[in-house]
Write an enzyme that holds these catalytic residues in place. Structure first.
Site, short mmCIF file in Angstrom:
data_model
loop_
_atom_site.label_atom_id
_atom_site.label_comp_id
_atom_site.label_asym_id
_atom_site.label_seq_id
_atom_site.Cartn_x
_atom_site.Cartn_y
_atom_site.Cartn_z
N LYS A 197 17.51 56.66 18.24
CA LYS A 197 16.20 57.32 18.18
C LYS A 197 16.04 58.18 16.94
O LYS A 197 17.00 58.55 16.27
CB LYS A 197 15.96 58.11 19.46
N ARG A 234 21.09 54.72 28.64
CA ARG A 234 20.35 53.54 28.20
C ARG A 234 20.63 53.32 26.72
O ARG A 234 20.40 54.20 25.90
CB ARG A 234 18.86 53.76 28.45
C1 8Y7 Z 1 13.43 55.17 26.92
C2 8Y7 Z 1 12.95 54.20 27.82
C3 8Y7 Z 1 12.38 53.66 25.78
C4 8Y7 Z 1 14.15 56.27 27.46
C5 8Y7 Z 1 13.85 55.29 29.64
C6 8Y7 Z 1 13.46 53.22 22.57
C7 8Y7 Z 1 11.63 52.09 27.63
C8 8Y7 Z 1 12.10 53.53 22.99
N1 8Y7 Z 1 13.07 54.81 25.65
N2 8Y7 Z 1 13.16 54.25 29.15
N3 8Y7 Z 1 12.30 53.27 27.09
N4 8Y7 Z 1 14.34 56.28 28.81
N5 8Y7 Z 1 14.08 55.39 30.96
O1 8Y7 Z 1 13.77 53.68 21.41
O2 8Y7 Z 1 14.59 57.20 26.76
O3 8Y7 Z 1 14.26 52.58 23.24
S1 8Y7 Z 1 11.63 52.73 24.51
#
Ligand code: 8Y7
Length: 276
Positions: free
Chosen positions: A224, A258
């Site tokens: 990020k 994640r």
């Molecule tokens: C997150 C996410 C994204 C996160 C959860 C990226 C879909 C942006 N970020 N879902 N999604 N938490 N639960 O850089 O931080 O992956 S998208």
């Protein structure tokens, strides 16, 4: 002990964090060889992530990067449903659908997903929560200030940790009112979703406030922007910072990490767990 239920699965916490591997099914994220090739490569990528240590595979068909344009429901369904259908027979990992649309989530559950990853848990409409209540799916509820298109335009909090905690407390009441069991819920502070560098760092420094809440915490820091802002690293050069923040989240008691980089994160967390 806390339990998390997603249809027929149950996880018990505390335990070292589960890894949620990111599977983006967007036209150019895998292949330009058309729909079938894209779906097949996404399935293969997902199976690689499972072999590398992912317990959950998070399938998403809509980019939520800051400023990204929404995709239509039809397009989103065309992207994710074939992948989930094919994957469901081949994986033992839990399949999660990353969507903001209740109808996409419903079709994904029919195709074999058991978790809904909802970046829009700040939604006004209750259709998603009724679906979660009805199907007994798992629900990852992410904090976001505003909506992806505009969320990074000068986000403001009185105190970001207090505000995120208050948001979760408020939503948990609503979710139980809508018939969900809190045993279905995992909370996620939503790093980068309507947050500037200072907000992201305040959340990470004070993460214990959130991991002490009544539900398990998920965390997504992989590649990020805050890592780029801290170090100058471009997006494909942010693995070291991603691993450092994953270990920080684990130390704070996060239940789910994640990540795009499952193999590397699995190794980092193994060493973290063995030495902690
Ligand atoms: C997150 C996410 C994204 C996160 C959860 C990226 C879909 C942006 N970020 N879902 N999604 N938490 N639960 O850089 O931080 O992956 S998208």
């Amino acid at each position: 002990m806390t339990i998390w239920r997603a249809i027929d699965r149950v996880w018990e916490f505390p335990q070292p964090p589960l890894i949620m591997g990111i599977v983006n099914v967007t036209p150019d994220s895998f292949s330009d060889g058309g729909k079938y090739a894209t779906a097949a490569s996404a399935v293969n990528h997902a199976l690689d992530l499972e072999n590398s240590g992912a317990t959950i595979l998070d399938i998403g068909g809509e980019s939520t990067r800051p400023g990204a344009e929404p995709v239509t429901q039809e397009e989103e369904l065309n992207r994710v449903i074939p992948v989930i259908e094919k994957l469901a027979g081949k994986t033992e990992a839990a399949i999660s659908i990353d969507t903001q649309k209740p109808d996409v989530a419903r079709e994904a559950l029919k195709a074999g997903a058991i978790i809904i990853n909802d970046i829009a848990a700040n939604r006004k409409d209750e259709a998603m929560w009724q679906l979660v209540a009805e199907t007994k799916s798992g629900y990852v509820a992410m904090h976001m200030l505003g909506a992806p298109k505009t969320m990074q335009r000068n986000p403001k909090y009185s105190d970001v940790l207090n505000d995120v905690e208050a948001f979760f407390n408020c939503q948990m009441e609503r979710w139980t009112d809508w018939g969900m069991s809190l045993e279905q819920v995992v909370l996620d502070p939503g790093i980068g979703f309507g947050k500037n560098l200072e907000h992201n760092l305040a959340l990470m420094k004070g993460l214990e406030r959130l991991t002490r809440m009544e539900r398990p915490l998920a965390m997504g820091t992989s590649r990020k922007s805050f890592i780029g802002e801290l170090t100058g690293a471009e997006v494909n050069d942010r693995l070291p910072g991603s691993l450092a923040s994953a270990c920080r989240a684990a130390q704070a008691g996060a239940a789910i990490i994640r990540t795009h980089d499952v193999k590397e994160t699995t190794q980092a967390l193994k060493v973290w767990a063995a030495t902690n």
